[in-house]
Design a protein around this motif. Structure first.
Motif, PDB file in Angstrom:
ATOM      1  N   ALA A 377       0.845  -1.189   0.000  1.00  0.00           N
ATOM      2  CA  ALA A 377       0.000   0.000   0.000  1.00  0.00           C
ATOM      3  C   ALA A 377       0.876   1.232   0.000  1.00  0.00           C
ATOM      4  CB  ALA A 377      -0.897   0.005   1.240  1.00  0.00           C
ATOM      5  N   LYS A 378       0.819   1.997  -1.066  1.00  0.00           N
ATOM      6  CA  LYS A 378       1.672   3.167  -1.187  1.00  0.00           C
ATOM      7  C   LYS A 378       0.859   4.461  -1.194  1.00  0.00           C
ATOM      8  CE  LYS A 378       5.743   1.328  -1.316  1.00  0.00           C
ATOM      9  NZ  LYS A 378       6.739   1.654  -0.303  1.00  0.00           N
ATOM     10  N   ALA A 379      -0.419   4.386  -0.799  1.00  0.00           N
ATOM     11  CA  ALA A 379      -1.223   5.597  -0.765  1.00  0.00           C
ATOM     12  C   ALA A 379      -0.760   6.475   0.381  1.00  0.00           C
ATOM     13  CB  ALA A 379      -2.695   5.232  -0.599  1.00  0.00           C
ATOM     14  N   GLY A 380      -0.437   7.719   0.056  1.00  0.00           N
ATOM     15  CA  GLY A 380       0.037   8.620   1.091  1.00  0.00           C
ATOM     16  C   GLY A 380      -1.116   9.260   1.822  1.00  0.00           C
ATOM     17  N   GLY A 381      -0.803  10.171   2.719  1.00  0.00           N
ATOM     18  CA  GLY A 381      -1.815  10.885   3.470  1.00  0.00           C
ATOM     19  C   GLY A 381      -1.610  12.373   3.327  1.00  0.00           C
ATOM     20  N   THR A 382      -2.649  13.108   3.619  1.00  0.00           N
ATOM     21  CA  THR A 382      -2.570  14.562   3.587  1.00  0.00           C
ATOM     22  C   THR A 382      -2.409  15.081   5.005  1.00  0.00           C
ATOM     23  OG1 THR A 382      -3.975  14.660   1.621  1.00  0.00           O
ATOM     24  CG2 THR A 382      -3.780  16.669   2.930  1.00  0.00           C
ATOM     25  N   VAL A 383      -1.439  15.954   5.208  1.00  0.00           N
ATOM     26  CA  VAL A 383      -1.187  16.537   6.522  1.00  0.00           C
ATOM     27  C   VAL A 383      -1.542  18.017   6.456  1.00  0.00           C
ATOM     28  CG1 VAL A 383       0.522  16.991   8.311  1.00  0.00           C
ATOM     29  CG2 VAL A 383       0.671  14.896   6.954  1.00  0.00           C
ATOM     30  N   THR A 384      -2.419  18.446   7.355  1.00  0.00           N
ATOM     31  CA  THR A 384      -2.843  19.843   7.394  1.00  0.00           C
ATOM     32  C   THR A 384      -2.495  20.435   8.747  1.00  0.00           C
ATOM     33  OG1 THR A 384      -4.702  19.314   5.924  1.00  0.00           O
ATOM     34  CG2 THR A 384      -4.762  21.430   7.068  1.00  0.00           C
ATOM     35  N   VAL A 385      -1.597  21.389   8.745  1.00  0.00           N
ATOM     36  CA  VAL A 385      -1.180  22.094   9.961  1.00  0.00           C
ATOM     37  C   VAL A 385      -1.852  23.458   9.944  1.00  0.00           C
ATOM     38  CG1 VAL A 385       0.761  23.030  11.249  1.00  0.00           C
ATOM     39  CG2 VAL A 385       1.011  20.872  10.023  1.00  0.00           C
ATOM     40  N   THR A 386      -2.622  23.757  10.992  1.00  0.00           N
ATOM     41  CA  THR A 386      -3.400  24.991  11.008  1.00  0.00           C
ATOM     42  C   THR A 386      -3.123  25.796  12.274  1.00  0.00           C
ATOM     43  OG1 THR A 386      -5.176  23.845   9.807  1.00  0.00           O
ATOM     44  CG2 THR A 386      -5.727  25.966  10.818  1.00  0.00           C
ATOM     45  N   GLY A 387      -2.601  26.984  12.091  1.00  0.00           N
ATOM     46  CA  GLY A 387      -2.433  27.931  13.198  1.00  0.00           C
ATOM     47  C   GLY A 387      -1.643  27.407  14.371  1.00  0.00           C
ATOM     48  N   ILE A 388      -0.561  26.701  14.081  1.00  0.00           N
ATOM     49  CA  ILE A 388       0.218  26.089  15.160  1.00  0.00           C
ATOM     50  C   ILE A 388       1.037  27.133  15.915  1.00  0.00           C
ATOM     51  CG2 ILE A 388       2.261  24.664  15.590  1.00  0.00           C
ATOM     52  CD1 ILE A 388      -0.187  23.053  15.422  1.00  0.00           C
ATOM     53  N   HIS A 389       0.889  27.096  17.235  1.00  0.00           N
ATOM     54  CA  HIS A 389       1.768  27.814  18.155  1.00  0.00           C
ATOM     55  C   HIS A 389       2.303  26.771  19.126  1.00  0.00           C
ATOM     56  CE1 HIS A 389       0.602  32.049  17.199  1.00  0.00           C
ATOM     57  NE2 HIS A 389      -0.504  31.453  16.776  1.00  0.00           N
TER      58      HIS A 389
END
Length: 639
Positions: A377-389
């Motif tokens: 399985a080589k399906a990647g993932g989406t990473v969403t970083v929002t307003g990180i402090h």
């Protein structure tokens, strides 16, 4: 990606370190948040949960102990019978039967006691083994952030000293305490059977013993809890001092650190001495109870014999019964010392064993889609970083309002000067730390997770090689991997040739006491584990930094193949590694300042262009210089 739940700090965490005086003995230095400690109610509930599957063994053990104790109570009446025979001037032959019965009682009591103690000990060891398994399982899954806040000393003290204290209590105190309590209850019942007035006379000692027990528990519980904390603090200070010995010597801080170790050690010693004084006072009070009780029973026996209510033999049996209580009563009360110490240690173990499992652990046991034979399985993932402090310490932020999206299958290089926040961002995405504010969301596709149930895998330059066969070390990432799959993973990271050349190949013992591996080989093993785990998202935090110039290109190629087909965030140690990424994100001062391809950023003449120019200008010289002598301009490491 799942966040581990918040857990309450325990003990006087956050208190300012004192000077070793009574007010701060057993307190924890500022900034420490100890691992959780279970409440007394939760500790008892945990013990019941552990014992419940073994109810049959518990019933058998304690039933046998009751039989053994009951048989032993026949000794005093038989001795009283002998006294009556002598007092009545009966023929010597009349004592034959009581003597034979005494021998049989001794044999029967010995056999049943041995069997009962064996069953109770087996129960205790089985329960302790299960508790250890739960503790180790949860300890290994504790968020690194939580362990760092508590300090390694706290966890080390629980793994070593607390487990040892509970183990000794289970092996020694539990069987003896069970036998003592049974002996007390049945002996008092036997005294009542002789004459209820003997029973009342014996109860004169109870108020003194009860008040002694309450006094001891009231003082011992907090004392031993503080002693556990002080011991953990002492171990933490020793670990900090030893681990930072080079820095301590470099800045001439030997005297200051020695003083800190001395202060923490003195606190632990002082609490231990308090415990000794407490035990001595405890014994003194018990002696008073023994004297009062025995005197009351003897006076009662004298009055009853003079009044013709009982025989001399019966009075003798009653006195012997009460005298026989000295050992079990004292043992039970003295075992309160071990019990309180073990209870404090047990609460610390249960506190860790009760930690909720991360969501990733729960998903690890859920059914996951199977890929076709021979296909991964080589399906990647989406990473969403929002307003990180994020701030490790209040008021000292490391990251400021960071927004970043990693698209499925995209390889993103993270670069920037030292202290820019690259490693912090990488660890937040990997789930090692939780952001102070903002969110990190991982959306997986296809297989959804790695083979061990974790959607994001982190590989750093600090890789540990566990002692044992190399194959077992690799199977940490995937326990059911076959030798053929191990070889495939090693081939992917260009490690199969040197593994085959080892004395015993995959069965070669590596790690502590085994075959010594080079830094580059260790990193190849880490990358092979990544291939075996097969996560949709991979985070490489300077995973090729320790290779040196000669092995850098080899490791970079291995890293490229390990993350092939996955969404990858690569904290780049060398800008040649960043230049081949799909996108480059540049950080400075805890913020993302640039984002684009290598050509776009070079053309923009910004931060990245300056870094690339400095790298290009020094790379030839750096490649001829040992890694530890390279100028700082050739590396982009966070400190």
């Amino acid at each position: 990606m799942s966040d581990s739940p918040d857990t309450p700090a325990t003990g006087p965490a956050g208190a300012a370190p004192g000077d070793g005086s009574a007010r701060d003995l057993g307190s924890e230095p500022a900034g420490r948040e100890l691992l959780p400690t279970a409440t007394p109610a939760r500790t008892r509930a945990a013990v019941r949960e552990l014992v419940r599957p073994r109810r049959g063994l518990a019933v058998a053990g304690f039933a046998t102990m009751i039989v053994a104790t009951g048989v032993g109570l026949l000794v005093q009446p038989l001795l009283g019978r002998i006294v009556d025979i002598v007092a009545d001037h009966r023929p010597p032959g009349d004592i034959t039967l009581p003597v034979v019965l005494l021998v049989l009682v001794a044999l029967a009591q010995g056999a049943t006691t041995a069997l009962g103690l064996s069953l109770v000990s087996r129960l205790g060891e089985t329960v302790l083994a299960r508790l250890r398994e739960r503790f180790v399982e949860k300890a290994l899954r504790l968020p690194l952030e939580q362990v760092e806040k508590a300090g390694a000393g706290d966890l080390t003290a629980r793994v070593t000293r607390d487990v040892s204290v509970v183990g000794e209590a289970v092996r020694e105190a539990l069987p003896e305490l069970a036998r003592s309590l049974l002996a007390i209850a049945l002996t008092l019942a036997a005294m009542a059977a002789l004459d209820w007035r003997f029973f009342l006379a014996a109860l004169i000692a109870v108020p003194v013993q009860a008040s002694t027990a309450r006094w001891y528990v009231r003082n011992a519980v907090p004392l031993y809890a503080r002693q556990r904390i002080a011991t953990g603090s002492q171990q933490q200070q020793l670990l900090d001092t030893v681990a930072g010995a080079g820095t301590v010597r470099a800045f001439r801080l030997e005297e200051e650190h020695t003083e800190r170790v001395t202060r923490r050690s003195s606190a632990a010693v002082e609490l231990t001495l308090r415990g000794v004084r407490l035990v001595l006072d405890f014994y003194n009070r018990l002696h008073i109870a023994e004297y009062a009780g025995l005197a009351a029973v003897l006076v009662t026996g004298f009055l009853l014999v003079r009044g013709g209510s009982v025989s001399i033999g019966t009075a003798t049996a009653a006195a012997l019964y009460f005298h026989s209580l000295f050992t079990p009563v004292n043992a039970a009360l003295v075992l309160l010392d071990d019990a309180q110490s073990a209870t404090a240690a047990l609460a610390r173990l249960v506190g860790v064993a009760d930690q909720p499992s991360p969501e990733a652990e729960k998903r690890a046991h859920a059914p996951r889609p199977r890929t076709a034979a021979g296909a991964e399985a080589k399906a990647g993932g989406t990473v969403t970083v929002t307003g990180i402090h994020h701030a490790y310490e209040p008021g000292r932020p490391v990251l400021h309002d960071v927004d970043l999206t990693l698209r499925a299958g995209e390889r993103v290089a993270l670069v920037g000067p030292s202290g820019a926040g690259k490693t912090t961002l990488a660890r937040l995405i990997a789930g090692v730390h939780r952001p102070t504010a903002g969110s990190v969301r991982v959306t997986t596709n296809g297989a959804g997770e790695s083979r061990n149930g974790v959607p994001v895998a982190l590989v750093t330059q600090e890789t540990h090689v566990f002692a044992g066969p190399l194959a077992d070390d690799l199977r940490l990432a995937r326990a059911d991997a076959t030798d053929a799959e191990l070889r495939t993973a090693l081939t992917a990271v260009s490690a199969l040739d040197w593994v085959v050349a080892l004395p015993e190949g995959l069965d070669t013992v590596v790690g502590e006491g085994g075959h010594r591996l080079t830094s580059a080989q260790v990193q190849q093993l880490a990358l092979a584990r990544l291939v075996l785990a097969d996560p949709p998202v991979a985070v490489l935090d300077e995973a090729t930094a320790e290779a040196g110039s000669t092995g850098a290109r080899l490791l970079e190629q291995a890293a490229d193949r390990a993350v092939d087909g996955r969404t990858a965030l690569v904290v780049a140690h060398r800008l040649t590694q960043a230049a081949t990424a799909d996108r480059i994100v540049v950080m400075d001062g805890g913020r993302i300042v640039e984002s684009g391809t290598h050509d776009e950023l070079c053309a923009a003449a910004g931060v990245y262009a300056s870094l690339w120019e400095a790298w290009s200008g020094t790379r030839a010289t750096a490649d001829e210089t040992p890694t530890h002598h390279r100028p700082d301009t050739t590396t982009l490491k966070d400190h």
